[in-house]
Design an enzyme around this catalytic site. Sequence first.
Site, PDB file in Angstrom:
ATOM      1  N   ALA A 273       0.833  -1.208   0.000  1.00 32.04           N
ATOM      2  CA  ALA A 273       0.000   0.000   0.000  1.00 32.04           C
ATOM      3  C   ALA A 273       0.868   1.261   0.000  1.00 32.04           C
ATOM      4  CB  ALA A 273      -0.925  -0.016   1.215  1.00 32.04           C
ATOM      5  N   PRO A 274       0.386   2.321  -0.686  1.00 28.64           N
ATOM      6  CA  PRO A 274      -0.931   2.474  -1.322  1.00 28.64           C
ATOM      7  C   PRO A 274      -1.011   1.955  -2.750  1.00 28.64           C
ATOM      8  CG  PRO A 274       0.253   4.532  -1.446  1.00 28.64           C
ATOM      9  CD  PRO A 274       1.138   3.594  -0.664  1.00 28.64           C
ATOM     10  N   GLY A 275       0.105   1.425  -3.285  1.00 23.74           N
ATOM     11  CA  GLY A 275       0.051   0.816  -4.600  1.00 23.74           C
ATOM     12  C   GLY A 275       0.840   1.530  -5.682  1.00 23.74           C
ATOM     13  N   SER A 276       1.574   2.557  -5.317  1.00 25.71           N
ATOM     14  CA  SER A 276       2.331   3.294  -6.331  1.00 25.71           C
ATOM     15  C   SER A 276       3.342   2.388  -7.033  1.00 25.71           C
ATOM     16  CB  SER A 276       3.052   4.490  -5.690  1.00 25.71           C
ATOM     17  OG  SER A 276       3.858   4.078  -4.598  1.00 25.71           O
ATOM     18  N   LYS A 277       4.096   1.625  -6.268  1.00 28.83           N
ATOM     19  CA  LYS A 277       5.110   0.736  -6.856  1.00 28.83           C
ATOM     20  C   LYS A 277       4.463  -0.507  -7.464  1.00 28.83           C
ATOM     21  CE  LYS A 277       8.381   2.395  -3.402  1.00 28.83           C
ATOM     22  NZ  LYS A 277       7.331   3.200  -2.697  1.00 28.83           N
TER      23      LYS A 277
ATOM     24  N   CYS B 108      12.273   4.801   2.924  1.00 24.73           N
ATOM     25  CA  CYS B 108      12.292   6.255   2.734  1.00 24.73           C
ATOM     26  C   CYS B 108      12.901   6.914   3.969  1.00 24.73           C
ATOM     27  CB  CYS B 108      10.893   6.801   2.433  1.00 24.73           C
ATOM     28  SG  CYS B 108       9.674   6.524   3.733  1.00 24.73           S
TER      29      CYS B 108
END
Length: 373
Positions: free
Chosen positions: A125-129, A246
């Site tokens: 989550a949130p699903g960007s990658k 990050c």
Amino acid sequence: MISIQEARERLPEKFMDNLYEMFSPGTVDKIVAGMINDRYTTLRVNTIKYNIQDLMKYFKEENIKFERVFWYNDALILKNVKEKDVQKLDIYEKGYIYLQSLPSMIPPIVLKPNEGEKVLDLTAAPGSKTTQIAALMNNKGYILANELDKIRCERLKYNVNTQGATIVEVINGRGELLGREHENYFDKVLLDAPCSGEGRFDATSSITYKNWSERTVRDLAKLQKKLFKSAYTALKQGGIMVYSTCTLNKEENEMVLQWALENLNIKLLDISLEIKEAIPAFNDGLDSSINKAIRVLPSKNTEGFFVARIQKGLVNGDGDFWQHCIKPAKVRAEFDWIQRGYEPKRMSLETRFIETMNFVNISIETETFTTLH
């Protein structure tokens, strides 16, 4: 805008002490400056539904100024609009684009997923990658996207559906357990680990750093190692894994890699991206190969990030045999080199590989490995 001095005083004292232990005073000032300035809005085109040429044409028609990202053709830096403005555009609502920080785009690129492969996104989550990986695979293959938090898992499902990533299966489970459920199954694994988020600190917003503490960093490092072991277990022999965070500290980055090198059969691989804000990871007192990982420093364009590309033994990407054998730390008596009459130094590399494979297959309950040169 606040000054660098004021920002240093606002950020957690121990966090600043750690920065000065890791970097020169000049570099620390650059990092802190990157935590003051508003970053440009960045995004990538969703190539499942759209393409970069049509996107640039659209932005020109809408008088949206942009800049290309030289290390990723599908990404743009927007110069005169904020995220809230982009979210009002029809191409956003249709899932033609995805708002995403530039460093967050690095792990999928480094993973290099291919059409038809099986990929695990362990903490998705949130699903960007996840959706970026699907686009890089041309939406052909299989992606298992896992998320522990139920609310974040629903957001993951929404983004996957909006982006049209039909090869993604979303599950709500514990990442630490998935490795045992899918042992040696995936061609590629992404572990974008839960972390202390130091790379995303905003000195003007205390909410971004108020929960930070040295204890939190230590606790997260323990979790990261458990997740790393699970990711490693799920990965096929010879498969590729990317570990990313990050955050900026060594404990959640270099020290996790050092632990993995000492306890798992892996090697670190080079990252061939030329990124202005990236520097090699530190390896003082650690395995020399750790500097193949990269640390992206906060700036006007980027948040702080750490990325490592890893291969699980026994065979490298070219099909050559690694120049060492592996041996479980707990040796089983029924498969002892000397009892079997072999002299490893006189064996061909191919024979050593085959016998090592047999050894691993026999000793499946063993979990800890060391390298023998």
